[in-house]
Design a protein around this motif. Structure first.
Motif, PDB file in Angstrom:
ATOM      1  N   SER A 105      13.383  90.337  33.841  1.00 34.01           N
ATOM      2  CA  SER A 105      14.289  90.010  32.871  1.00 34.01           C
ATOM      3  C   SER A 105      14.629  88.411  33.145  1.00 34.01           C
ATOM      4  CB  SER A 105      15.690  90.832  33.352  1.00 34.01           C
ATOM      5  OG  SER A 105      16.023  90.442  34.566  1.00 34.01           O
ATOM      6  N   VAL A 106      15.755  87.861  32.420  1.00 38.63           N
ATOM      7  CA  VAL A 106      15.867  86.314  32.785  1.00 38.63           C
ATOM      8  C   VAL A 106      16.552  86.113  34.042  1.00 38.63           C
ATOM      9  CG1 VAL A 106      18.009  84.810  32.097  1.00 38.63           C
ATOM     10  CG2 VAL A 106      16.332  85.958  30.128  1.00 38.63           C
ATOM     11  N   ILE A 137      23.203  80.024  29.084  1.00 39.66           N
ATOM     12  CA  ILE A 137      22.410  81.563  28.681  1.00 39.66           C
ATOM     13  C   ILE A 137      23.017  82.590  29.509  1.00 39.66           C
ATOM     14  CG2 ILE A 137      20.484  80.729  27.260  1.00 39.66           C
ATOM     15  CD1 ILE A 137      18.857  81.367  29.888  1.00 39.66           C
ATOM     16  N   LYS A 140      22.497  85.981  28.166  1.00 39.81           N
ATOM     17  CA  LYS A 140      21.036  86.622  28.026  1.00 39.81           C
ATOM     18  C   LYS A 140      20.404  87.369  29.268  1.00 39.81           C
ATOM     19  CE  LYS A 140      20.335  85.047  23.966  1.00 39.81           C
ATOM     20  NZ  LYS A 140      20.485  85.791  22.764  1.00 39.81           N
ATOM     21  N   GLN A 143      18.062  90.245  29.243  1.00 40.06           N
ATOM     22  CA  GLN A 143      16.991  90.205  28.206  1.00 40.06           C
ATOM     23  C   GLN A 143      15.852  89.726  28.945  1.00 40.06           C
ATOM     24  OE1 GLN A 143      18.107  88.597  24.457  1.00 40.06           O
ATOM     25  NE2 GLN A 143      19.393  90.298  24.277  1.00 40.06           N
ATOM     26  N   PRO A 145      12.051  87.481  28.461  1.00 40.83           N
ATOM     27  CA  PRO A 145      11.576  86.223  27.932  1.00 40.83           C
ATOM     28  C   PRO A 145      11.011  86.464  26.608  1.00 40.83           C
ATOM     29  CG  PRO A 145      10.852  86.260  30.059  1.00 40.83           C
ATOM     30  CD  PRO A 145      11.501  87.636  30.045  1.00 40.83           C
ATOM     31  N   GLN A 147      12.226  88.124  24.243  1.00 44.64           N
ATOM     32  CA  GLN A 147      13.240  88.026  23.256  1.00 44.64           C
ATOM     33  C   GLN A 147      14.101  86.761  23.075  1.00 44.64           C
ATOM     34  OE1 GLN A 147      14.744  91.462  26.111  1.00 44.64           O
ATOM     35  NE2 GLN A 147      15.026  92.514  24.057  1.00 44.64           N
ATOM     36  N   LEU A 148      13.584  85.877  23.544  1.00 45.33           N
ATOM     37  CA  LEU A 148      14.406  84.333  23.649  1.00 45.33           C
ATOM     38  C   LEU A 148      13.362  83.385  22.808  1.00 45.33           C
ATOM     39  CD1 LEU A 148      14.989  83.801  27.317  1.00 45.33           C
ATOM     40  CD2 LEU A 148      16.299  85.030  25.696  1.00 45.33           C
ATOM     41  N   SER A 149      14.255  82.472  22.309  1.00 49.63           N
ATOM     42  CA  SER A 149      13.508  81.362  21.651  1.00 49.63           C
ATOM     43  C   SER A 149      13.060  80.408  22.632  1.00 49.63           C
ATOM     44  CB  SER A 149      14.733  80.616  20.942  1.00 49.63           C
ATOM     45  OG  SER A 149      15.568  79.951  21.594  1.00 49.63           O
ATOM     46  N   GLN A 152      15.661  78.725  24.740  1.00 47.47           N
ATOM     47  CA  GLN A 152      16.373  79.565  25.599  1.00 47.47           C
ATOM     48  C   GLN A 152      15.092  79.622  26.631  1.00 47.47           C
ATOM     49  OE1 GLN A 152      17.117  82.685  22.770  1.00 47.47           O
ATOM     50  NE2 GLN A 152      19.251  82.093  22.307  1.00 47.47           N
ATOM     51  N   LYS A 153      13.986  80.052  26.594  1.00 46.24           N
ATOM     52  CA  LYS A 153      13.007  80.102  27.547  1.00 46.24           C
ATOM     53  C   LYS A 153      13.207  78.902  28.541  1.00 46.24           C
ATOM     54  CE  LYS A 153       9.885  82.880  24.938  1.00 46.24           C
ATOM     55  NZ  LYS A 153       8.626  82.990  24.243  1.00 46.24           N
ATOM     56  N   VAL A 156      15.753  78.888  31.047  1.00 49.28           N
ATOM     57  CA  VAL A 156      15.651  79.916  32.005  1.00 49.28           C
ATOM     58  C   VAL A 156      14.628  79.108  33.066  1.00 49.28           C
ATOM     59  CG1 VAL A 156      14.599  82.082  32.847  1.00 49.28           C
ATOM     60  CG2 VAL A 156      15.555  81.827  30.346  1.00 49.28           C
TER      61      VAL A 156
END
Ligand SMILES: Nc1ncnc2c1ncn2[C@@H]1O[C@H](COP(=O)(O)OP(=O)(O)OP(=O)(O)O)[C@@H](O)[C@H]1O
Ligand SMILES: [Mg+2]
Length: 364
Positions: A105-106, A137, A140, A143, A145, A147-149, A152-153, A156
């Motif tokens: 997960s994130v 984020i 998130k 969630q 990786p 599932q992320l744009s 957003q990645k 992270v």
């Protein structure tokens, strides 16, 4: 200036492979420069220039084959693996492809360096929450990786790189896989990291706008050599090295190409000149445009119009090139060009070859 990374005649060569066996590849040649503590330094250059090699040396992932490299006051040459590992803990890194653990997960991704560094569990949870909040984020956390744009990645990636409070953050093409809007957001985040935590950031990029928007210093590389290094404005506005000039003019599209010049000359009667808009040297803040306007106004016999160019900013200071057509009696036009030359850099485009000439080669 306090230097945090210091290269002294640093070289790195790799043994040649395949057909080039026995012929070493010189990825870096006698590189000497300092990275200022608290700065955001851009490293630019064409593919194969040695940019990633430079970063891998700072990161102590590889060792120089010559010269001396000091990072955070410690001389790397001669360090043992254990010391090197300690040094790496003080350096964060983000990548073009994010390099996240897809099965975690994130929150677990961000927690990972804290586990490696031996932080106790309760402190880890607190730090992860704080980091995710900082990069925007927090929602998130649970969630994965996938599932992320992209943006957003990379957030992270930044949170993970900052987990252990590194003094230095290395970003190798960290925005190259992102769209322009997301790039702007990620760059703004990096700028905040620099301002709020005082983190020294080294940004490798082939995109000039990245350097223009966040870097205060820039190093220009070519074929393993460092061509030029200094404050972004100085290097971009007044490049000394001809190769730097070429690199910069190929990426800043405000000077007309030869084809454009030829077309402009067909369209407009009069003399064509390109001038540099920049901070007036020696005057400090403010551009030289006021002086240029005053000069043009003082010669009413010359009609001037801008036919090409742009003025933007580099490191929050004015920069650009404007191409003018000047029309009027020859002596007045000459006087204007002479006056302009006293204010700024002027490039006069040669008059087009006379129509009907059979000397094709004379037309350049
Ligand atoms: N592990 C290696 N073994 C052999 N040669 C290498 C190795 N790593 C890099 N090189 C060579 O060193 C030179 C510099 O490579 P480097 O990856 O630092 O360039 P770069 O500026 O980051 O390029 P790009 O913009 O394409 O990422 C290149 O000629 C490359 O082929
Ligand atoms: Mg690279």
């Amino acid at each position: 200036m306090t230097s945090i990374v210091s290269f002294r005649d640093v070289s790195k060569s790799y043994p040649g492979r395949g057909a080039a066996k026995g012929k070493p590849v010189h990825a870096l040649r006698d590189v000497t420069f300092d990275i200022e503590k608290g700065s955001i330094t851009g490293v630019i250059g064409y593919s194969g220039a040695g940019k990633s090699t430079l970063v891998r040396l700072i990161n102590a992932l590889e060792k120089p084959t010559g010269g001396a490299l000091t990072v955070s006051g410690r001389e790397l040459t001669g360090m043992g693996e254990k010391q090197l590992r300690g040094l790496r803990g003080g350096i964060g890194m983000i990548f073009q492809q994010f390099n996240l653990f897809n099965s975690r997960s994130v929150a677990k991704n961000v927690e990972y360096p804290l586990i490696v560094a031996g932080w106790p569990k309760a402190k880890r949870a607190e730090r992860v929450a704080e980091l995710l909040e900082f990069v925007g984020i927090a929602e998130k956390a649970r969630q994965y990786p996938s599932q992320l744009s992209g943006g957003q990645k990379q957030r992270v990636g930044i949170a993970r790189a900052l987990a252990t409070n590194p003094e230095i953050l290395l970003a190798d093409e960290a925005t190259s896989a992102l769209d322009p809007e997301t790039t702007t957001e990620v760059l703004a985040l990096l700028k905040r990291v620099n301002l709020e935590f005082g983190t020294t950031i080294v940004v490798i990029t082939h995109e000039m706008h990245v350097v223009r928007s966040i870097c205060d210093h820039v190093a220009v590389m070519e074929l393993g050599s460092l061509l030029e290094h200094g404050p972004v404005y100085d290097v971009f506005a007044y490049p000394r090295n001809p190769a730097t000039q070429k690199f910069i003019s190929s990426t800043i599209a405000d000077k007309p190409s030869a084809d454009t010049v030829a077309r402009l000359q067909q369209l407009h009667p009069g003399r064509l000149v390109s001038i540099t808009i920049s901070e007036a040297p020696g005057v400090g803040a403010g551009s030289n445009q006021r002086d240029i306007s005053a000069l043009l106004a003082s010669r009413p016999a010359v009609h001037d119009s801008v036919v090409y160019g742009s003025v933007t900013e580099i490191a929050q200071r004015p920069f650009g090139s404007l191409t003018y057509v000047l029309e009027g009696p020859d002596e007045d036009v000459d006087a204007v060009i002479e006056g302009l030359s006293k204010i700024t850099t002027v490039q006069q485009w040669p008059a087009p070859a006379a129509a009907g000439t059979d000397d094709e080669g004379g037309r350049r």
